[in-house]
Design a protein around this motif. Structure first.
Motif, PDB file in Angstrom:
ATOM      1  N   ALA A 139       4.667  22.481  81.364  1.00  0.00           N
ATOM      2  CA  ALA A 139       5.250  21.775  82.506  1.00  0.00           C
ATOM      3  C   ALA A 139       4.257  21.571  83.646  1.00  0.00           C
ATOM      4  O   ALA A 139       4.550  20.827  84.580  1.00  0.00           O
ATOM      5  N   ASP A 150      15.365  20.339  74.618  1.00  0.00           N
ATOM      6  CA  ASP A 150      16.250  20.997  75.572  1.00  0.00           C
ATOM      7  C   ASP A 150      15.547  22.218  76.182  1.00  0.00           C
ATOM      8  O   ASP A 150      15.199  23.167  75.470  1.00  0.00           O
ATOM      9  N   ILE A 151      15.335  22.216  77.496  1.00  0.00           N
ATOM     10  CA  ILE A 151      14.606  23.288  78.167  1.00  0.00           C
ATOM     11  C   ILE A 151      15.424  24.572  78.208  1.00  0.00           C
ATOM     12  O   ILE A 151      14.875  25.669  78.133  1.00  0.00           O
ATOM     13  N   HIS A 158      22.726  19.617  78.958  1.00  0.00           N
ATOM     14  CA  HIS A 158      21.364  20.136  79.078  1.00  0.00           C
ATOM     15  C   HIS A 158      21.218  20.782  80.467  1.00  0.00           C
ATOM     16  O   HIS A 158      20.732  20.142  81.413  1.00  0.00           O
ATOM     17  N   HIS A 178      15.035  24.450  69.549  1.00  0.00           N
ATOM     18  CA  HIS A 178      13.937  24.566  70.516  1.00  0.00           C
ATOM     19  C   HIS A 178      12.736  23.694  70.134  1.00  0.00           C
ATOM     20  O   HIS A 178      11.803  23.531  70.920  1.00  0.00           O
ATOM     21  N   LEU A 223       5.849  27.507  78.127  1.00  0.00           N
ATOM     22  CA  LEU A 223       6.688  26.533  78.822  1.00  0.00           C
ATOM     23  C   LEU A 223       6.131  26.208  80.203  1.00  0.00           C
ATOM     24  O   LEU A 223       6.147  25.047  80.641  1.00  0.00           O
ATOM     25  N   GLN A 257      11.083  21.593  85.626  1.00  0.00           N
ATOM     26  CA  GLN A 257      10.667  21.995  84.290  1.00  0.00           C
ATOM     27  C   GLN A 257       9.784  23.242  84.328  1.00  0.00           C
ATOM     28  O   GLN A 257       9.754  24.013  83.372  1.00  0.00           O
ATOM     29  N   THR A 316      15.580  18.242  80.091  1.00  0.00           N
ATOM     30  CA  THR A 316      14.727  18.145  78.906  1.00  0.00           C
ATOM     31  C   THR A 316      13.277  17.937  79.334  1.00  0.00           C
ATOM     32  O   THR A 316      13.002  17.535  80.469  1.00  0.00           O
ATOM     33  N   ASP A 317      12.359  18.196  78.413  1.00  0.00           N
ATOM     34  CA  ASP A 317      10.947  18.052  78.738  1.00  0.00           C
ATOM     35  C   ASP A 317      10.439  16.663  78.345  1.00  0.00           C
ATOM     36  O   ASP A 317      11.219  15.780  78.001  1.00  0.00           O
ATOM     37  N   ARG A 328      14.888  26.310  75.000  1.00  0.00           N
ATOM     38  CA  ARG A 328      13.493  26.735  74.890  1.00  0.00           C
ATOM     39  C   ARG A 328      13.187  27.916  75.811  1.00  0.00           C
ATOM     40  O   ARG A 328      12.396  28.801  75.463  1.00  0.00           O
ATOM     41  N   VAL A 329      13.797  27.936  76.984  1.00  0.00           N
ATOM     42  CA  VAL A 329      13.571  29.052  77.904  1.00  0.00           C
ATOM     43  C   VAL A 329      14.094  30.353  77.307  1.00  0.00           C
ATOM     44  O   VAL A 329      13.410  31.390  77.338  1.00  0.00           O
ATOM     45  N   TYR A 370      12.291  26.696  86.106  1.00  0.00           N
ATOM     46  CA  TYR A 370      13.229  27.498  85.321  1.00  0.00           C
ATOM     47  C   TYR A 370      12.547  28.620  84.532  1.00  0.00           C
ATOM     48  O   TYR A 370      12.976  29.778  84.603  1.00  0.00           O
TER      49      TYR A 370
END
Length: 291
Positions: free
Chosen positions: A249, A80-81, A70, A54, A245, A259, A74-75, A84-85, A262
Motif C-alpha cells: 500500500a 479484499d483488504i 468490503h 485473500h 500489506l 489501504q 479493496t487494493d 487479507r489483513v 488498516y
C-alpha cells in the motif's frame, strides 16, 4: 482488646492494598488477553468463512472504498483488504508463537544445563552463545531467507538461530541461584537425580521470569517479520503478512491512505495486546516475590 482491633485493622488494610494492586495488574493482563483473543478469533474465522479469498483478484472493484461487502475496501488488484489483513494477522501470530515455542524450548534446556553444571561446561556454553549473539539477528533471518526462500518456515528458522539466547541467560542465572537453596540441597541429599532436581524443583521455581520472557518474545518476533516484509525481504506473494500489506500500500499512500492504515492499526493493536499481557504478568510476578 484495643491492641487486637488495631492489629485486625492493619491486617485488613494490608490485604486491601494487596488486593488493589493485584486487581490493577489483573485489569492490565485481562485487557491485553481480551484484545489478543479477539484478534486471534478474527484471524482464524474471517479467512475461513469469508466469501472472498485473500488471493482472488477482480479488475471491476480495484481500489474500492469501504462498503458492507468490503469493510476495508479493496487494493489495486481488486483483492479484499479485510480478508487479507486477517490472513496476514494469522501469519504474524504463527511466526510469533511458533518462534516463542521453539526458542523457549532451546533456551530452557540450554540455560538449565549451563547453570546446573557450571564450571568449564558453563563457560564453554555461554561463550558459544555470545559468539552466536554477536551477529545481529536480522542478518540471520535475511541470510536464511535468501537461501531457503521467503516463507514462514525460513523466518522461523532465522529468528530461532539466536532468539533463544536471552532466555538461556535468564534460565542459567535462575538455576545457579536456586540450586544453592535449601530445598535443592535437600533433594540432592535425598538421592534425586539431576533431571528430577531440574524439572521438579528448580525450573518450577524459576517459572515467573521464564513465562514473562516468553510472552515478550512473541511481539518481538511479530515486529521482526513485519519489518522484513515491509522492506521487501519477508513473506512473498501470494501470501500476505501485515508487513507485506503495508509495503504493497505504500506506493498508493497519498491517493488511498486507508489501504495502509488498516494493516498498521491491526499490527499496532496486536503488539500492544501482547505487551499488555507481558506487563501484567511481569508486575504480578514482581508482587508475588515482594509478598
Amino acid at each position: 482488646m484495643s491492641k487486637s482491633k488495631n492489629t485486625d485493622k492493619k491486617i485488613k488494610g494490608h490485604l486491601g492494598k494487596h488486593r488493589i494492586r493485584l486487581s490493577g495488574v489483573n485489569r492490565l493482563f485481562w485487557a491485553g488477553l481480551v484484545l489478543l483473543t479477539i484478534l486471534m478469533l478474527l484471524a482464524v474465522l474471517v479467512p475461513a468463512f469469508s466469501p472472498y479469498s485473500h488471493t482472488k483478484q477482480s479488475v471491476e472493484i480495484q481500489n474500492a472504498a469501504s462498503t458492507l461487502s468490503h469493510p476495508f475496501g479493496t487494493d489495486k488488484f481488486g483483492r479484499d483488504i479485510f480478508v487479507r489483513v486477517w490472513y496476514g494477522t494469522r501469519i504474524s501470530l504463527t511466526v510469533g508463537m511458533g518462534s516463542a515455542l521453539i526458542c523457549g524450548m532451546i533456551g530452557i534446556v540450554y540455560g538449565s544445563i549451563a547453570g546446573y553444571w557450571g564450571g568449564k561446561m558453563d563457560l564453554l556454553m555461554m561463550r558459544a552463545a555470545d559468539v552466536i549473539d554477536a551477529i545481529p539477528s536480522l542478518l540471520y533471518v535475511i541470510l536464511i531467507m535468501l537461501v531457503m526462500g521467503a516463507n514462514v518456515g525460513s523466518i522461523l528458522f532465522g529468528i530461532c538461530i539466536s532468539g533463544w539466547i536471552e532466555l538461556a541467560r535468564i534460565v542459567r542465572g535462575e538455576v545457579q541461584r536456586l540450586k544453592l537453596r535449601e530445598f535443592s540441597m535437600a533433594a540432592r541429599l535425598a538421592g534425586a537425580g539431576t533431571g528430577r532436581i531440574l524439572w521438579r524443583h528448580l525450573l518450577p521455581n524459576a517459572a515467573g521470569p521464564i513465562i514473562v520472557n516468553l510472552t515478550f518474545m512473541i511481539p518481538k518476533a511479530i515486529f521482526t517479520e513485519a519489518f522484513l516484509s515491509f522492506v521487501g525481504v519477508g513473506i512473498s506473494a501470494p501470501d500476505a503478512s501485515l508487513g507485506t500489506l503495508i509495503q504493497d500500500a505504500r506506493s498508493q499512500m497519498q491517493v488511498y491512505p486507508s489501504q495502509m492504515l488498516y494493516p498498521i492499526l491491526v499490527l499496532c493493536i496486536l503488539i500492544f495486546s501482547m505487551n499488555l499481557v507481558g506487563a501484567g504478568l511481569e508486575r504480578y510476578m514482581r508482587q508475588m516475590e515482594e509478598g
